[in-house]
Design a protein around this motif. Structure first.
Motif, PDB file in Angstrom:
ATOM      1  N   GLU A   1      42.420  50.235  30.769  1.00  0.00           N
ATOM      2  CA  GLU A   1      42.584  49.074  29.879  1.00  0.00           C
ATOM      3  C   GLU A   1      42.915  49.563  28.453  1.00  0.00           C
ATOM      4  O   GLU A   1      43.800  49.016  27.794  1.00  0.00           O
ATOM      5  CB  GLU A   1      41.304  48.219  29.869  1.00  0.00           C
ATOM      6  CG  GLU A   1      41.445  46.985  28.980  1.00  0.00           C
ATOM      7  CD  GLU A   1      40.115  46.279  28.729  1.00  0.00           C
ATOM      8  OE1 GLU A   1      39.047  46.871  28.970  1.00  0.00           O
ATOM      9  OE2 GLU A   1      40.160  45.120  28.265  1.00  0.00           O
ATOM     10  N   SER A   2      42.209  50.607  27.997  1.00  0.00           N
ATOM     11  CA  SER A   2      42.483  51.147  26.650  1.00  0.00           C
ATOM     12  C   SER A   2      43.906  51.696  26.557  1.00  0.00           C
ATOM     13  O   SER A   2      44.578  51.537  25.529  1.00  0.00           O
ATOM     14  CB  SER A   2      41.521  52.289  26.322  1.00  0.00           C
ATOM     15  OG  SER A   2      40.241  51.796  26.156  1.00  0.00           O
ATOM     16  N   LEU A   3      44.346  52.346  27.622  1.00  0.00           N
ATOM     17  CA  LEU A   3      45.707  52.880  27.647  1.00  0.00           C
ATOM     18  C   LEU A   3      46.713  51.731  27.492  1.00  0.00           C
ATOM     19  O   LEU A   3      47.647  51.805  26.681  1.00  0.00           O
ATOM     20  CB  LEU A   3      45.935  53.617  28.980  1.00  0.00           C
ATOM     21  CG  LEU A   3      47.323  54.212  29.211  1.00  0.00           C
ATOM     22  CD1 LEU A   3      47.557  55.398  28.278  1.00  0.00           C
ATOM     23  CD2 LEU A   3      47.477  54.662  30.676  1.00  0.00           C
TER      24      LEU A   3
ATOM     25  N   ASP B   1      44.729  46.600  36.499  1.00  0.00           N
ATOM     26  CA  ASP B   1      46.037  46.042  36.870  1.00  0.00           C
ATOM     27  C   ASP B   1      46.439  44.941  35.900  1.00  0.00           C
ATOM     28  O   ASP B   1      47.605  44.835  35.503  1.00  0.00           O
ATOM     29  CB  ASP B   1      45.973  45.480  38.298  1.00  0.00           C
ATOM     30  CG  ASP B   1      45.580  46.554  39.288  1.00  0.00           C
ATOM     31  OD1 ASP B   1      46.375  47.488  39.472  1.00  0.00           O
ATOM     32  OD2 ASP B   1      44.455  46.486  39.829  1.00  0.00           O
ATOM     33  N   ILE B   2      45.467  44.123  35.536  1.00  0.00           N
ATOM     34  CA  ILE B   2      45.763  43.025  34.598  1.00  0.00           C
ATOM     35  C   ILE B   2      46.238  43.597  33.266  1.00  0.00           C
ATOM     36  O   ILE B   2      47.278  43.205  32.740  1.00  0.00           O
ATOM     37  CB  ILE B   2      44.510  42.131  34.400  1.00  0.00           C
ATOM     38  CG1 ILE B   2      44.119  41.477  35.726  1.00  0.00           C
ATOM     39  CG2 ILE B   2      44.769  41.080  33.318  1.00  0.00           C
ATOM     40  CD1 ILE B   2      42.834  40.656  35.688  1.00  0.00           C
ATOM     41  N   ALA B   3      45.470  44.562  32.726  1.00  0.00           N
ATOM     42  CA  ALA B   3      45.807  45.113  31.407  1.00  0.00           C
ATOM     43  C   ALA B   3      47.153  45.836  31.443  1.00  0.00           C
ATOM     44  O   ALA B   3      47.998  45.647  30.551  1.00  0.00           O
ATOM     45  CB  ALA B   3      44.695  46.059  30.947  1.00  0.00           C
ATOM     46  N   CYS B   4      47.369  46.663  32.472  1.00  0.00           N
ATOM     47  CA  CYS B   4      48.635  47.416  32.541  1.00  0.00           C
ATOM     48  C   CYS B   4      49.815  46.466  32.769  1.00  0.00           C
ATOM     49  O   CYS B   4      50.872  46.605  32.133  1.00  0.00           O
ATOM     50  CB  CYS B   4      48.573  48.484  33.643  1.00  0.00           C
ATOM     51  SG  CYS B   4      47.438  49.826  33.226  1.00  0.00           S
ATOM     52  N   GLY B   5      49.637  45.492  33.668  1.00  0.00           N
ATOM     53  CA  GLY B   5      50.718  44.532  33.935  1.00  0.00           C
ATOM     54  C   GLY B   5      51.090  43.761  32.681  1.00  0.00           C
ATOM     55  O   GLY B   5      52.272  43.624  32.336  1.00  0.00           O
ATOM     56  N   VAL B   6      50.090  43.288  31.965  1.00  0.00           N
ATOM     57  CA  VAL B   6      50.339  42.534  30.735  1.00  0.00           C
ATOM     58  C   VAL B   6      51.080  43.403  29.711  1.00  0.00           C
ATOM     59  O   VAL B   6      52.026  42.957  29.064  1.00  0.00           O
ATOM     60  CB  VAL B   6      48.998  42.012  30.167  1.00  0.00           C
ATOM     61  CG1 VAL B   6      49.135  41.628  28.711  1.00  0.00           C
ATOM     62  CG2 VAL B   6      48.499  40.824  30.988  1.00  0.00           C
ATOM     63  N   ALA B   7      50.664  44.664  29.583  1.00  0.00           N
ATOM     64  CA  ALA B   7      51.304  45.568  28.615  1.00  0.00           C
ATOM     65  C   ALA B   7      52.774  45.803  28.987  1.00  0.00           C
ATOM     66  O   ALA B   7      53.662  45.759  28.128  1.00  0.00           O
ATOM     67  CB  ALA B   7      50.542  46.887  28.552  1.00  0.00           C
TER      68      ALA B   7
ATOM     69  N   THR C   1      49.281  57.683  37.312  1.00  0.00           N
ATOM     70  CA  THR C   1      47.990  57.217  37.840  1.00  0.00           C
ATOM     71  C   THR C   1      48.183  56.345  39.070  1.00  0.00           C
ATOM     72  O   THR C   1      47.439  56.439  40.043  1.00  0.00           O
ATOM     73  CB  THR C   1      47.241  56.398  36.749  1.00  0.00           C
ATOM     74  OG1 THR C   1      47.105  57.216  35.597  1.00  0.00           O
ATOM     75  CG2 THR C   1      45.878  55.940  37.231  1.00  0.00           C
ATOM     76  N   LEU C   2      49.202  55.485  39.020  1.00  0.00           N
ATOM     77  CA  LEU C   2      49.429  54.554  40.138  1.00  0.00           C
ATOM     78  C   LEU C   2      49.911  55.275  41.389  1.00  0.00           C
ATOM     79  O   LEU C   2      49.568  54.881  42.519  1.00  0.00           O
ATOM     80  CB  LEU C   2      50.444  53.484  39.695  1.00  0.00           C
ATOM     81  CG  LEU C   2      50.801  52.413  40.720  1.00  0.00           C
ATOM     82  CD1 LEU C   2      49.563  51.632  41.173  1.00  0.00           C
ATOM     83  CD2 LEU C   2      51.847  51.447  40.151  1.00  0.00           C
ATOM     84  N   GLU C   3      50.699  56.314  41.200  1.00  0.00           N
ATOM     85  CA  GLU C   3      51.327  57.039  42.321  1.00  0.00           C
ATOM     86  C   GLU C   3      52.017  56.041  43.249  1.00  0.00           C
ATOM     87  O   GLU C   3      52.720  55.162  42.785  1.00  0.00           O
ATOM     88  CB  GLU C   3      50.264  57.862  43.069  1.00  0.00           C
ATOM     89  CG  GLU C   3      49.651  58.959  42.210  1.00  0.00           C
ATOM     90  CD  GLU C   3      48.577  59.727  42.945  1.00  0.00           C
ATOM     91  OE1 GLU C   3      47.770  59.098  43.663  1.00  0.00           O
ATOM     92  OE2 GLU C   3      48.541  60.953  42.792  1.00  0.00           O
ATOM     93  N   LYS C   4      51.709  56.159  44.567  1.00  0.00           N
ATOM     94  CA  LYS C   4      52.371  55.247  45.507  1.00  0.00           C
ATOM     95  C   LYS C   4      51.417  54.155  45.971  1.00  0.00           C
ATOM     96  O   LYS C   4      51.665  53.470  46.967  1.00  0.00           O
ATOM     97  CB  LYS C   4      52.892  56.039  46.714  1.00  0.00           C
ATOM     98  CG  LYS C   4      54.040  56.968  46.360  1.00  0.00           C
ATOM     99  CD  LYS C   4      54.642  57.550  47.619  1.00  0.00           C
ATOM    100  CE  LYS C   4      55.886  58.388  47.418  1.00  0.00           C
ATOM    101  NZ  LYS C   4      56.312  58.760  46.107  1.00  0.00           N
TER     102      LYS C   4
ATOM    103  N   MET D   1      46.123  49.978  40.346  1.00  0.00           N
ATOM    104  CA  MET D   1      45.949  51.064  39.376  1.00  0.00           C
ATOM    105  C   MET D   1      44.693  51.889  39.623  1.00  0.00           C
ATOM    106  O   MET D   1      44.645  53.072  39.333  1.00  0.00           O
ATOM    107  CB  MET D   1      45.881  50.496  37.940  1.00  0.00           C
ATOM    108  CG  MET D   1      47.186  49.963  37.394  1.00  0.00           C
ATOM    109  SD  MET D   1      48.536  51.152  37.293  1.00  0.00           S
ATOM    110  CE  MET D   1      47.898  52.392  36.197  1.00  0.00           C
ATOM    111  N   HIS D   2      43.636  51.243  40.120  1.00  0.00           N
ATOM    112  CA  HIS D   2      42.415  52.008  40.385  1.00  0.00           C
ATOM    113  C   HIS D   2      41.845  51.598  41.739  1.00  0.00           C
ATOM    114  O   HIS D   2      41.597  50.413  41.971  1.00  0.00           O
ATOM    115  CB  HIS D   2      41.368  51.787  39.292  1.00  0.00           C
ATOM    116  CG  HIS D   2      40.110  52.562  39.545  1.00  0.00           C
ATOM    117  ND1 HIS D   2      40.025  53.931  39.288  1.00  0.00           N
ATOM    118  CD2 HIS D   2      38.926  52.199  40.069  1.00  0.00           C
ATOM    119  CE1 HIS D   2      38.828  54.356  39.630  1.00  0.00           C
ATOM    120  NE2 HIS D   2      38.138  53.337  40.108  1.00  0.00           N
ATOM    121  N   GLY D   3      41.619  52.591  42.603  1.00  0.00           N
ATOM    122  CA  GLY D   3      41.023  52.309  43.913  1.00  0.00           C
ATOM    123  C   GLY D   3      41.942  51.456  44.763  1.00  0.00           C
ATOM    124  O   GLY D   3      43.163  51.469  44.602  1.00  0.00           O
ATOM    125  N   ASN D   4      41.313  50.679  45.670  1.00  0.00           N
ATOM    126  CA  ASN D   4      42.101  49.920  46.639  1.00  0.00           C
ATOM    127  C   ASN D   4      42.112  48.429  46.368  1.00  0.00           C
ATOM    128  O   ASN D   4      42.495  47.652  47.236  1.00  0.00           O
ATOM    129  CB  ASN D   4      41.536  50.147  48.057  1.00  0.00           C
ATOM    130  CG  ASN D   4      41.649  51.594  48.447  1.00  0.00           C
ATOM    131  OD1 ASN D   4      42.653  52.239  48.121  1.00  0.00           O
ATOM    132  ND2 ASN D   4      40.620  52.123  49.101  1.00  0.00           N
TER     133      ASN D   4
END
Ligand SMILES: N[C@@H](CCC(=O)N[C@@H](CS)C(=O)NCC(=O)O)C(=O)O
Length: 200
Positions: free
Chosen positions: A93-95, A156-162, A140-143, A147-150
């Motif tokens: 989220e900070s990223l 996902d929300i923070a990265c998607g919004v960014a 981090t996401l790879e394939k 973004m984190h775990g399963n």
């Protein structure tokens, strides 16, 4: 609960998406923080959106607000409980928030220091942050799907919004072709009503 915010702020969108996913009602009070009529400074000394008003208490910034909302409703936890997982999600989220900060700084530099006053060195410094943040997200996401775990989390929300904010303000950025996994993530996220209904 009243949420003071603008329709384009990525931090506000993150909060609105979290509230929708958590089935919590927020009354959006649209506030133009840059406009002369804004009274936001009366409730949040920093005069920034998002600001959440819970009864008479102002809650800010977006990371604090989403933590409050996630804890308020037990359903659909967006931040995992375990210390390690929680820290990983909050760091992502900070990223994402940092990517937004750098993109906003570049926009403000263009707005407040137009033409020859613009500092190329400052712009390059911010652009490098954006580039490194994109590379880190993709790595981090790879394939994987999320973004984190399963499962779908605040990361996902923070990265998607960014990413979607970057696209809105800097459509010339080629992150979708450079990082196809981030492009796929955003397509997946936009299928969710919370993302689709908060599109600026
Ligand atoms: N770290 C804060 C950042 C909030 C922020 O920078 N909001 C911008 C709008 S996107 C703002 O209100 N700017 C007004 C100002 O800086 O005076 C958060 O996550 O809530």
């Amino acid at each position: 609960m009243k949420l003071f915010g603008s329709l384009t702020s990525p931090f506000v969108r993150k909060v609105r998406i979290v509230a929708i996913e958590k089935r919590l009602d927020l009354e959006l009070m649209v506030d133009d923080v840059w406009g002369p009529e804004s009274k936001l400074g009366d409730i949040n000394p920093l005069a920034k959106v998002p600001t959440l008003l819970v009864d008479d208490t102002a809650v800010y910034d977006s990371a604090v607000i989403v933590e409050y909302l996630d804890a308020r409703a037990p359903t659909h936890k967006l931040v995992p409980d375990g210390n390690r997982d929680r820290t990983a999600v909050r760091t992502l989220e900070s990223l994402a928030d940092g990517l937004c900060d750098a993109a906003i700084t570049m926009m403000l530099e263009k707005r407040f220091h137009p033409g020859e006053m613009l500092s190329e060195a400052w712009m390059e410094r911010q652009a490098a942050k954006v580039d490194r943040a994109l590379a880190r997200m993709s790595h981090t996401l790879e394939k994987r799907q999320w973004m984190h775990g399963n499962s779908y989390t605040l990361a996902d929300i923070a990265c998607g919004v960014a990413l979607l904010y970057l696209e809105l303000r800097f459509p010339e950025n080629t992150w979708r072709t450079t990082y196809p996994n981030l492009d796929a993530l955003c397509h997946r996220l936009m299928e969710r009503p919370a993302f689709a209904s908060t599109k600026p």
